[in-house]
Design a protein around this motif. Sequence first.
Motif, PDB file in Angstrom:
ATOM      1  N   LEU A 100      60.515 -41.944  16.990  1.00  0.00           N
ATOM      2  CA  LEU A 100      59.229 -41.390  16.568  1.00  0.00           C
ATOM      3  C   LEU A 100      58.662 -40.437  17.603  1.00  0.00           C
ATOM      4  N   LEU A 101      59.042 -40.602  18.873  1.00  0.00           N
ATOM      5  CA  LEU A 101      58.589 -39.669  19.901  1.00  0.00           C
ATOM      6  C   LEU A 101      59.123 -38.270  19.626  1.00  0.00           C
ATOM      7  N   ARG A 102      60.395 -38.199  19.212  1.00  0.00           N
ATOM      8  CA  ARG A 102      60.941 -36.882  18.887  1.00  0.00           C
ATOM      9  C   ARG A 102      60.179 -36.261  17.710  1.00  0.00           C
ATOM     10  N   LEU A 103      59.895 -37.066  16.677  1.00  0.00           N
ATOM     11  CA  LEU A 103      59.119 -36.564  15.549  1.00  0.00           C
ATOM     12  C   LEU A 103      57.735 -36.117  16.002  1.00  0.00           C
ATOM     13  N   ALA A 104      57.103 -36.907  16.856  1.00  0.00           N
ATOM     14  CA  ALA A 104      55.760 -36.559  17.338  1.00  0.00           C
ATOM     15  C   ALA A 104      55.767 -35.231  18.073  1.00  0.00           C
ATOM     16  N   ARG A 105      56.790 -35.002  18.860  1.00  0.00           N
ATOM     17  CA  ARG A 105      56.866 -33.736  19.605  1.00  0.00           C
ATOM     18  C   ARG A 105      57.167 -32.567  18.676  1.00  0.00           C
ATOM     19  N   GLN A 106      57.946 -32.807  17.641  1.00  0.00           N
ATOM     20  CA  GLN A 106      58.206 -31.746  16.674  1.00  0.00           C
ATOM     21  C   GLN A 106      56.932 -31.378  15.919  1.00  0.00           C
ATOM     22  N   VAL A 107      56.175 -32.395  15.515  1.00  0.00           N
ATOM     23  CA  VAL A 107      54.904 -32.146  14.831  1.00  0.00           C
ATOM     24  C   VAL A 107      53.957 -31.378  15.748  1.00  0.00           C
ATOM     25  N   ASP A 108      53.908 -31.780  17.013  1.00  0.00           N
ATOM     26  CA  ASP A 108      53.038 -31.108  17.977  1.00  0.00           C
ATOM     27  C   ASP A 108      53.458 -29.655  18.177  1.00  0.00           C
ATOM     28  N   ALA A 109      54.774 -29.415  18.289  1.00  0.00           N
ATOM     29  CA  ALA A 109      55.266 -28.048  18.492  1.00  0.00           C
ATOM     30  C   ALA A 109      54.927 -27.154  17.303  1.00  0.00           C
ATOM     31  N   LEU A 110      55.132 -27.671  16.086  1.00  0.00           N
ATOM     32  CA  LEU A 110      54.802 -26.888  14.898  1.00  0.00           C
ATOM     33  C   LEU A 110      53.304 -26.633  14.807  1.00  0.00           C
ATOM     34  N   GLY A 111      52.494 -27.623  15.169  1.00  0.00           N
ATOM     35  CA  GLY A 111      51.052 -27.452  15.129  1.00  0.00           C
ATOM     36  C   GLY A 111      50.581 -26.405  16.115  1.00  0.00           C
ATOM     37  N   ARG A 112      51.134 -26.446  17.336  1.00  0.00           N
ATOM     38  CA  ARG A 112      50.757 -25.448  18.337  1.00  0.00           C
ATOM     39  C   ARG A 112      51.168 -24.048  17.893  1.00  0.00           C
ATOM     40  N   GLU A 113      52.366 -23.938  17.322  1.00  0.00           N
ATOM     41  CA  GLU A 113      52.816 -22.624  16.876  1.00  0.00           C
ATOM     42  C   GLU A 113      51.897 -22.094  15.773  1.00  0.00           C
ATOM     43  N   ALA A 114      51.527 -22.947  14.819  1.00  0.00           N
ATOM     44  CA  ALA A 114      50.630 -22.515  13.756  1.00  0.00           C
ATOM     45  C   ALA A 114      49.286 -22.070  14.320  1.00  0.00           C
ATOM     46  N   SER A 115      48.759 -22.815  15.304  1.00  0.00           N
ATOM     47  CA  SER A 115      47.484 -22.433  15.915  1.00  0.00           C
ATOM     48  C   SER A 115      47.574 -21.083  16.602  1.00  0.00           C
ATOM     49  N   ASN A 116      48.692 -20.852  17.303  1.00  0.00           N
ATOM     50  CA  ASN A 116      48.851 -19.572  17.988  1.00  0.00           C
ATOM     51  C   ASN A 116      48.986 -18.415  17.011  1.00  0.00           C
TER      52      ASN A 116
END
Length: 308
Positions: free
Chosen positions: A70-86
């Motif tokens: 789940l840590l890998r999933l959490a980091r993937q979700v975080d990465a996609l969220g940051r990219e969308a924000s940028n």
Amino acid sequence: MPDSPNAFDPQRLAALRSAVETGTFEAAARELRVTPSAISQRIKSLESETGRVLLQRSKPVVPTESGEVLLRLARQVDALGREASNVLGRVGGASGATPGAAQAPPSLERLPIAVNADSLATWLLPALAPLAGEIAFDLHRADEAHTTDLLSRGAVTAAITADPVPVQGCTSALLGEMRYTPMASPDFVERWFTGGARNSGGVLAHAPVVVFDRADRLQERYLRGVGVDPAGPPCHFVPSSADFVRAIRLGFGWGLVPDLQGGDDASLVEIDPGASISVPLFWQQWQLHTEALGRTASAVFAAAARSL
């Protein structure tokens, strides 16, 4: 257990990620601007959803095997969220941001990468430098035989590794080969290898050798290749790429030096002319694409093509 990744609450995943990355529930609470009890409750709820213990409540907290998934999933979700924000930050000014409102600059996307020490000391940093103003690199140094361990645990997004077999959920592609040559200082060669390393009466079984750390098997590979028991010679452990080469220059012993570090060094000489060991290096990364990961991979492949 949820039927799909979409069923996992993003706030709970964020609490798991932050707790692991900061080391404590208290630090995670500060990062996410909630209370420590909220972090604890979110992680407990995630554990109830999955029916698994996800964290060892130590200091620092450590993910269990299930927690790493789940840590890998959490980091993937975080990465996609940051990219969308940028991306929204870049297009907002051109397509309808509130007039007169101050626009916060896009945050740097954090990109954790596992890398072997010799690549880090030679060709990798110049490759990443042009992107350092836009991507926050989090480099994890590990032996090239063990960098995929970090990738499989979800600790990093990509890895430079000697393992061609892709970690589940990742891709793998050859970067090139790092070539290593057994070398020593001229004084050391005169003292130990007057007839050459293979022609000095079995002296390789006794001559001191410099080894990076206890995960470094290169010198062992060379010794076995010439019929010498690697348990015989005394070892100096020097776990820094620059200081490893410096120790060899200073006469601590002989060692396998990357050609990228020792090829033009007049203070080093080959102990076994023509002998070398080549280590193939592969780039493994998440199959999940982000702009930062894609740009980094392109820069790494271009630099490897020039250097390896």
